[in-house]
Scaffold this motif. Structure first.
Motif, PDB file in Angstrom:
ATOM      1  N   MET A   1       0.841  -1.202   0.000  1.00 58.54           N
ATOM      2  CA  MET A   1       0.000   0.000   0.000  1.00 58.54           C
ATOM      3  C   MET A   1       0.887   1.267   0.000  1.00 58.54           C
ATOM      4  O   MET A   1       1.868   1.327   0.725  1.00 58.54           O
ATOM      5  N   THR A   2       0.521   2.223  -0.829  1.00 59.15           N
ATOM      6  CA  THR A   2       1.241   3.503  -0.820  1.00 59.15           C
ATOM      7  C   THR A   2       0.261   4.600  -0.409  1.00 59.15           C
ATOM      8  O   THR A   2      -0.828   4.707  -1.000  1.00 59.15           O
ATOM      9  N   THR A   3       0.638   5.380   0.579  1.00 55.40           N
ATOM     10  CA  THR A   3      -0.238   6.484   0.997  1.00 55.40           C
ATOM     11  C   THR A   3       0.149   7.750   0.216  1.00 55.40           C
ATOM     12  O   THR A   3       1.213   7.820  -0.406  1.00 55.40           O
ATOM     13  N   VAL A   4      -0.735   8.736   0.313  1.00 56.82           N
ATOM     14  CA  VAL A   4      -0.484  10.038  -0.328  1.00 56.82           C
ATOM     15  C   VAL A   4       0.869  10.581   0.130  1.00 56.82           C
ATOM     16  O   VAL A   4       1.714  10.996  -0.673  1.00 56.82           O
ATOM     17  N   ARG A   5       1.094  10.539   1.448  1.00 55.77           N
ATOM     18  CA  ARG A   5       2.339  11.074   2.017  1.00 55.77           C
ATOM     19  C   ARG A   5       3.556  10.356   1.425  1.00 55.77           C
ATOM     20  O   ARG A   5       4.522  11.001   0.980  1.00 55.77           O
ATOM     21  N   GLN A   6       3.474   9.026   1.368  1.00 58.10           N
ATOM     22  CA  GLN A   6       4.611   8.250   0.847  1.00 58.10           C
ATOM     23  C   GLN A   6       4.862   8.567  -0.622  1.00 58.10           C
ATOM     24  O   GLN A   6       5.999   8.744  -1.047  1.00 58.10           O
ATOM     25  N   PRO A  38      -3.332  12.933   4.321  1.00 58.61           N
ATOM     26  CA  PRO A  38      -2.058  12.413   3.784  1.00 58.61           C
ATOM     27  C   PRO A  38      -1.883  10.907   3.997  1.00 58.61           C
ATOM     28  O   PRO A  38      -1.058  10.292   3.317  1.00 58.61           O
ATOM     29  N   ASP A  39      -2.669  10.320   4.910  1.00 56.42           N
ATOM     30  CA  ASP A  39      -2.523   8.872   5.144  1.00 56.42           C
ATOM     31  C   ASP A  39      -3.505   8.036   4.322  1.00 56.42           C
ATOM     32  O   ASP A  39      -3.565   6.818   4.475  1.00 56.42           O
ATOM     33  N   ARG A  40      -4.232   8.696   3.417  1.00 51.82           N
ATOM     34  CA  ARG A  40      -5.153   7.969   2.532  1.00 51.82           C
ATOM     35  C   ARG A  40      -4.338   7.062   1.594  1.00 51.82           C
ATOM     36  O   ARG A  40      -3.290   7.475   1.079  1.00 51.82           O
ATOM     37  N   ALA A  41      -4.818   5.853   1.387  1.00 50.26           N
ATOM     38  CA  ALA A  41      -4.113   4.931   0.477  1.00 50.26           C
ATOM     39  C   ALA A  41      -4.442   5.282  -0.976  1.00 50.26           C
ATOM     40  O   ALA A  41      -5.585   5.623  -1.286  1.00 50.26           O
ATOM     41  N   PRO A  43      -5.117   3.940  -4.586  1.00 59.58           N
ATOM     42  CA  PRO A  43      -5.432   2.655  -5.227  1.00 59.58           C
ATOM     43  C   PRO A  43      -4.371   2.283  -6.269  1.00 59.58           C
ATOM     44  O   PRO A  43      -3.783   3.170  -6.918  1.00 59.58           O
ATOM     45  N   ALA A  44      -4.160   0.971  -6.438  1.00 57.84           N
ATOM     46  CA  ALA A  44      -3.104   0.489  -7.337  1.00 57.84           C
ATOM     47  C   ALA A  44      -3.297   1.008  -8.761  1.00 57.84           C
ATOM     48  O   ALA A  44      -2.337   1.397  -9.439  1.00 57.84           O
ATOM     49  N   ASN A  45      -4.557   1.057  -9.229  1.00 58.95           N
ATOM     50  CA  ASN A  45      -4.768   1.515 -10.614  1.00 58.95           C
ATOM     51  C   ASN A  45      -4.422   3.003 -10.775  1.00 58.95           C
ATOM     52  O   ASN A  45      -3.951   3.433 -11.824  1.00 58.95           O
ATOM     53  N   ALA A  46      -4.622   3.795  -9.702  1.00 67.41           N
ATOM     54  CA  ALA A  46      -4.265   5.222  -9.763  1.00 67.41           C
ATOM     55  C   ALA A  46      -2.736   5.358  -9.843  1.00 67.41           C
ATOM     56  O   ALA A  46      -2.205   6.165 -10.617  1.00 67.41           O
ATOM     57  N   LEU A  47      -2.029   4.526  -9.070  1.00 70.09           N
ATOM     58  CA  LEU A  47      -0.552   4.567  -9.101  1.00 70.09           C
ATOM     59  C   LEU A  47      -0.050   4.233 -10.493  1.00 70.09           C
ATOM     60  O   LEU A  47       0.864   4.883 -11.022  1.00 70.09           O
ATOM     61  N   GLN A  48      -0.698   3.255 -11.103  1.00 71.45           N
ATOM     62  CA  GLN A  48      -0.309   2.823 -12.453  1.00 71.45           C
ATOM     63  C   GLN A  48      -0.544   3.947 -13.461  1.00 71.45           C
ATOM     64  O   GLN A  48       0.281   4.220 -14.317  1.00 71.45           O
ATOM     65  N   GLN A  49      -1.688   4.618 -13.300  1.00 72.55           N
ATOM     66  CA  GLN A  49      -2.055   5.718 -14.204  1.00 72.55           C
ATOM     67  C   GLN A  49      -1.063   6.872 -14.090  1.00 72.55           C
ATOM     68  O   GLN A  49      -0.768   7.548 -15.063  1.00 72.55           O
ATOM     69  N   LEU A  50      -0.557   7.097 -12.860  1.00 73.78           N
ATOM     70  CA  LEU A  50       0.339   8.236 -12.624  1.00 73.78           C
ATOM     71  C   LEU A  50       1.743   8.010 -13.208  1.00 73.78           C
ATOM     72  O   LEU A  50       2.430   8.971 -13.564  1.00 73.78           O
ATOM     73  N   GLN A  51       2.138   6.748 -13.300  1.00 73.10           N
ATOM     74  CA  GLN A  51       3.529   6.428 -13.634  1.00 73.10           C
ATOM     75  C   GLN A  51       4.043   7.084 -14.925  1.00 73.10           C
ATOM     76  O   GLN A  51       5.074   7.760 -14.907  1.00 73.10           O
ATOM     77  N   PRO A  52       3.305   6.942 -16.076  1.00 76.20           N
ATOM     78  CA  PRO A  52       3.843   7.538 -17.311  1.00 76.20           C
ATOM     79  C   PRO A  52       3.968   9.057 -17.218  1.00 76.20           C
ATOM     80  O   PRO A  52       4.917   9.646 -17.759  1.00 76.20           O
ATOM     81  N   THR A  53       3.038   9.690 -16.517  1.00 74.34           N
ATOM     82  CA  THR A  53       3.091  11.157 -16.402  1.00 74.34           C
ATOM     83  C   THR A  53       4.302  11.584 -15.581  1.00 74.34           C
ATOM     84  O   THR A  53       4.989  12.559 -15.909  1.00 74.34           O
TER      85      THR A  53
END
Ligand SMILES: C[S@@+](CC[C@H](N)C(=O)[O-])C[C@H]1O[C@@H](n2cnc3c(N)ncnc32)[C@H](O)[C@@H]1O
Length: 268
Positions: A1-6, A38-41, A43-53
């Motif tokens: 899990m990755t939080t906003v802060r992390q 900042p401690d909100r997780a 979601p994995a699909n959001a992390l994936q979407q952010l990666q190319p940007t």
């Protein structure tokens, strides 16, 4: 899990506000909501979407080209790699044109790019007849699109500065290219069109063309206003004086730098 802060820590090599805005976009939350939890997780699909940007940002792609928009004068402009991203310091030109243009007068914006100056002026002063020109057809396409979506009635022409036109103006305004060919700052501006940035060995080539041409096509007491580099005010003042213009002076931007030089055509 990755939080906003992390995640914000992992991207701390990039501008914080840009990362917060991107995160807000993929999580469909406002920036305030992102910051409040900042401690909100994430979601994995959001992390994936952010990666190319994030990779594009790390490769030096400007944020405005990624999102396709930039705010200028409180208006939202579409921007692509065909146009310069409008800069906050250019708002000084708009402020001066709005203040100096006579009621019902005509204005030409030379090198309009995204249409930022012309559209901002028209939004404040609908009484003015505003024309905008650019040498780049691709830039004009974006400027026309912006004028249409911001409902600004502007005449656009593809031409080199004032060449091929004998119209006479109350206001000639320009933010021309003004960077010298070998200026080290160009390295940080790789994504923007060279035609919008570079003007010969000392950065003054475009200004040297614009001043004598404009001074032959102005109404009596009309103004010529040019944005320039932080160290070019003296040279631009000199070029305006040599062209026979009167009341030559420079104005400082918010950073206290002489950013715009202006003068009046006193008549023959
Ligand atoms: C520094 S950008 C300014 C863009 C916009 N006015 C702004 O302030 O964001 C300079 C613009 O001048 C245009 N330009 C360069 N040479 C030109 C020329 N000879 N005639 C007309 N436009 C030219 C470029 O295509 C570019 O859009």
């Amino acid at each position: 899990m990755t939080t906003v802060r992390q995640w914000l820590q992992q991207t701390s090599d990039l501008p914080l506000i840009e990362c917060e805005l991107l995160l807000g976009e993929v999580m469909v939350l406002s920036r305030a909501q992102i910051l409040a939890y900042p401690d909100r997780a994430i979601p994995a699909n959001a992390l994936q979407q952010l990666q190319p940007t994030i990779e594009q940002l790390r490769a030096g792609q400007p944020f405005a080209y990624i999102t396709g928009e930039r705010e200028f004068w409180g208006l939202n402009f579409r921007v692509t790699a065909d146009v310069l991203i409008p800069r906050p310091e250019t708002e000084l030109l708009v402020e001066l044109v709005v203040e100096l243009a006579p009621q019902g007068g005509n204005v030409v914006d030379l090198g309009t790019g995204s249409g930022a100056i012309a559209i901002a002026v028209k939004s404040e002063r609908p009484d003015l007849a505003v024309t905008a020109v650019d040498k780049s057809g691709a830039a004009l396409k974006i400027a026309r699109h912006n004028a249409c979506r911001l409902k600004a009635d502007i005449a656009f022409h593809q031409q080199s500065w004032l060449q091929g036109s004998n119209a006479v103006w109350d206001i000639v305004v320009s933010n021309p290219p003004y960077i010298a060919e070998r200026d080290p700052h160009l390295a940080a501006l790789r994504a923007e069109p060279r035609l919008a940035l570079v003007a010969g060995t000392d950065g003054l080539d475009a200004i040297r063309q614009i001043i004598p041409a404009a001074s032959k096509q102005m109404h009596q007491n009309g103004y010529l206003l040019i944005e320039h580099g932080f160290d070019q005010a003296e040279s631009v003042q000199q070029l305006m004086s040599v062209a026979g213009l009167a009341n030559v002076h420079s104005r400082k931007d918010l950073a206290g730098i002489n950013r715009v030089t202006l003068a009046q055509y006193a008549g023959r």
